[in-house]
Design an enzyme around this catalytic site. Structure first.
Site, PDB file in Angstrom:
ATOM      1  N   PRO A   2       0.809  -1.202   0.000  1.00  0.00           N
ATOM      2  CA  PRO A   2       0.000   0.000   0.000  1.00  0.00           C
ATOM      3  C   PRO A   2       0.839   1.247   0.000  1.00  0.00           C
ATOM      4  O   PRO A   2       1.721   1.416   0.830  1.00  0.00           O
ATOM      5  CB  PRO A   2      -0.740  -0.118   1.318  1.00  0.00           C
ATOM      6  CG  PRO A   2       0.075  -1.064   2.141  1.00  0.00           C
ATOM      7  CD  PRO A   2       1.194  -1.546   1.344  1.00  0.00           C
ATOM      8  N   GLU A   3       0.527   2.116  -0.917  1.00  0.00           N
ATOM      9  CA  GLU A   3       1.068   3.457  -0.894  1.00  0.00           C
ATOM     10  C   GLU A   3      -0.114   4.385  -0.662  1.00  0.00           C
ATOM     11  O   GLU A   3      -1.213   3.905  -0.410  1.00  0.00           O
ATOM     12  CB  GLU A   3       1.803   3.756  -2.211  1.00  0.00           C
ATOM     13  CG  GLU A   3       2.916   2.754  -2.477  1.00  0.00           C
ATOM     14  CD  GLU A   3       3.683   3.005  -3.763  1.00  0.00           C
ATOM     15  OE1 GLU A   3       3.795   4.174  -4.164  1.00  0.00           O
ATOM     16  OE2 GLU A   3       4.161   2.032  -4.365  1.00  0.00           O
ATOM     17  N   LYS A  58       1.294   6.943   4.839  1.00  0.00           N
ATOM     18  CA  LYS A  58       0.792   5.575   4.698  1.00  0.00           C
ATOM     19  C   LYS A  58       0.201   5.056   5.999  1.00  0.00           C
ATOM     20  O   LYS A  58      -0.045   3.853   6.130  1.00  0.00           O
ATOM     21  CB  LYS A  58       1.926   4.655   4.230  1.00  0.00           C
ATOM     22  CG  LYS A  58       2.514   5.051   2.881  1.00  0.00           C
ATOM     23  CD  LYS A  58       3.760   4.244   2.544  1.00  0.00           C
ATOM     24  CE  LYS A  58       4.514   4.863   1.380  1.00  0.00           C
ATOM     25  NZ  LYS A  58       5.839   4.257   1.182  1.00  0.00           N
ATOM     26  N   ARG A 282      16.033  -1.583  -4.558  1.00  0.00           N
ATOM     27  CA  ARG A 282      14.678  -1.812  -5.073  1.00  0.00           C
ATOM     28  C   ARG A 282      14.635  -1.536  -6.569  1.00  0.00           C
ATOM     29  O   ARG A 282      15.424  -0.749  -7.095  1.00  0.00           O
ATOM     30  CB  ARG A 282      13.650  -0.925  -4.372  1.00  0.00           C
ATOM     31  CG  ARG A 282      13.992  -0.480  -2.985  1.00  0.00           C
ATOM     32  CD  ARG A 282      12.831   0.250  -2.390  1.00  0.00           C
ATOM     33  NE  ARG A 282      11.848  -0.719  -1.963  1.00  0.00           N
ATOM     34  CZ  ARG A 282      11.716  -1.119  -0.713  1.00  0.00           C
ATOM     35  NH1 ARG A 282      12.473  -0.608   0.219  1.00  0.00           N
ATOM     36  NH2 ARG A 282      10.818  -2.009  -0.388  1.00  0.00           N
TER      37      ARG A 282
END
Length: 292
Positions: A2-3, A58, A282
Site C-alpha cells: 500500500p502506498e 501511509k 529496489r
DNA sequence: CATGCCCCCTGCACGC
DNA sequence: TGCGTGCAGGGGGCAT
C-alpha cells in the site's frame, strides 16, 4: 502493497463501513508484527466507538471516543477486510491474484451491529499501535513525516528548499517520507515517468541557482499529484462497484512503467522501451529515452 | 550527514 | 511434481 492511494482507499472504506460503530470485542491470533501490538489492546478497544478514520502518509489513524488513536500501518502485505451483513469488502489491495490466508488474520474486531474487521498481513511488516489521547502529534512516527503530496504545503518552494544541495537521486529523495509522505516504489516510478525525469538525476538539479523552483520541479509536483489523484479516484470507483456488488471490472489502476520491463514507453511521442534497474536495493522502472 | 546494504517475513513465479 | 532461487508495494539499523 500500500502506498498513499491504497491507504486512502482503505481509509474511505473504513470511514463508511465502520465509522460510528461500537467495538464489542475481538481477538488477536498473532501480536508479533513489526512491532508487537499493545498487550491489552482488545480490552482498551472494547466498548469504544469509531469517531473518525484519517490518514497521514501511509498511516491509518482511527480516532476513538476515548480520544485515543489506533495507528495502523499496512507494511508490504497488510490488508483490511470488512464483513457487513453478507458482503465482504477488501479495499485497496491491488494484487488481486494474491490469496488471503486466514491464518494471517492477526487481529479481528467485532462491532455491536455484527460487522467484523480483519487485519491480515502475511509478511508482518505492518503494525498496529494505540496512542494515548493528545499524544499523536508528539509521536515520532508522525513528526518524521513530510507534507501530504495533495496538500498546498507540498509546494514548489517547499520542494526546492528540500532538494537544494542534495546530491541524492530523485528516486531516493521522493521515497523518503520526510520529503513527502505517502509515496512508495510504484508511484515514485510512475510520477518520474510522467514528469519525464530520470530517477537517477540528482535532486539538487531541480533547484535554480538562486534556490528558486524550476519548471522541472513544477512538472514533478504536477506529475505526483495527477498520478495520486487518478489512483485515489480509481480506488473510489472500485469501492462503489463493490458496494453495488458488481464484479471487479479491472484490477485497479493501470501502471504506465511499473513492472513493464521490455514493453514500449507509453509517454506521448516516445518510442523508447521500459528498462528496469536497481536503486537502493529496489527495482526502478524507467524509460531512458524520454526521462532525463 | 548521506548512502548503500542487510534484515525483518511469507508467498509466488520461474527455471531446472 | 518438486525443489532451489530470486523477487515483492515498507521501513529501520548499521557500517562505511
Amino acid at each position: 502493497m500500500p502506498e498513499l492511494p491504497e491507504v486512502e482507499t482503505v481509509r474511505g472504506t473504513l470511514e463508511r463501513l465502520v465509522g460510528g460503530k461500537v467495538i464489542s470485542g475481538g481477538s488477536v491470533s498473532q501480536s508479533e508484527l513489526r512491532c508487537p501490538m499493545p498487550a491489552n489492546l482488545l480490552q482498551r478497544l472494547a466498548g469504544q466507538r469509531i469517531q473518525s478514520v484519517k490518514r497521514r502518509g501511509k498511516f491509518l489513524l482511527v480516532g476513538l471516543d476515548s480520544r485515543e488513536t489506533l495507528i495502523v500501518h499496512l507494511g508490504m502485505t497488510g490488508r483490511i477486510i470488512v464483513q457487513t451483513g453478507t458482503t465482504t469488502f477488501e479495499p485497496g489491495f491491488y494484487d488481486r491474484g494474491a490469496r488471503r490466508f486466514v491464518s494471517h488474520d492477526h487481529l479481528e474486531l467485532r462491532f455491536k451491529d455484527g460487522s467484523r474487521l480483519f487485519y491480515n498481513d502475511s509478511r508482518r511488516f505492518g503494525f498496529i499501535d494505540l496512542v494515548r489521547p493528545g499524544r499523536l502529534r508528539f509521536d515520532p512516527r508522525m513528526r518524521a513525516l513530510g507534507p501530504e503530496p495533495l496538500s498546498n504545503d507540498f509546494s514548489p518552494t517547499y520542494l526546492a528548499a528540500c532538494f537544494a544541495g542534495r546530491k541524492t537521486s530523485l528516486k531516493a529523495a521522493l521515497l523518503c517520507q520526510e520529503t513527502v509522505a505517502g509515496l512508495g516504489n510504484i508511484y515514485v516510478c510512475e510520477a518520474l515517468h510522467r514528469a519525464r525525469l530520470s530517477p537517477r538525476r540528482a535532486a539538487r538539479t531541480l533547484v535554480g541557482g538562486n534556490g528558486a523552483p524550476t519548471m522541472r520541479l513544477d512538472r514533478l509536483i504536477a506529475a505526483i499529484r495527477s498520478v495520486l489523484q487518478e489512483a485515489v479516484a480509481a480506488g473510489e470507483q472500485a469501492f462503489l462497484r463493490a458496494e453495488r456488488c458488481e464484479p471487479e471490472a479491472s484490477p485497479g489502476v493501470r501502471f504506465r512503467v511499473y513492472d513493464r520491463e521490455g514493453e514500449p514507453c507509453l509517454n506521448a511521442g516516445c518510442k523508447g522501451t521500459i528498462e528496469r534497474s536497481i536503486q537502493g536495493g529496489r527495482s526502478t522502472f524507467f524509460c531512458r529515452r524520454c526521462q532525463r
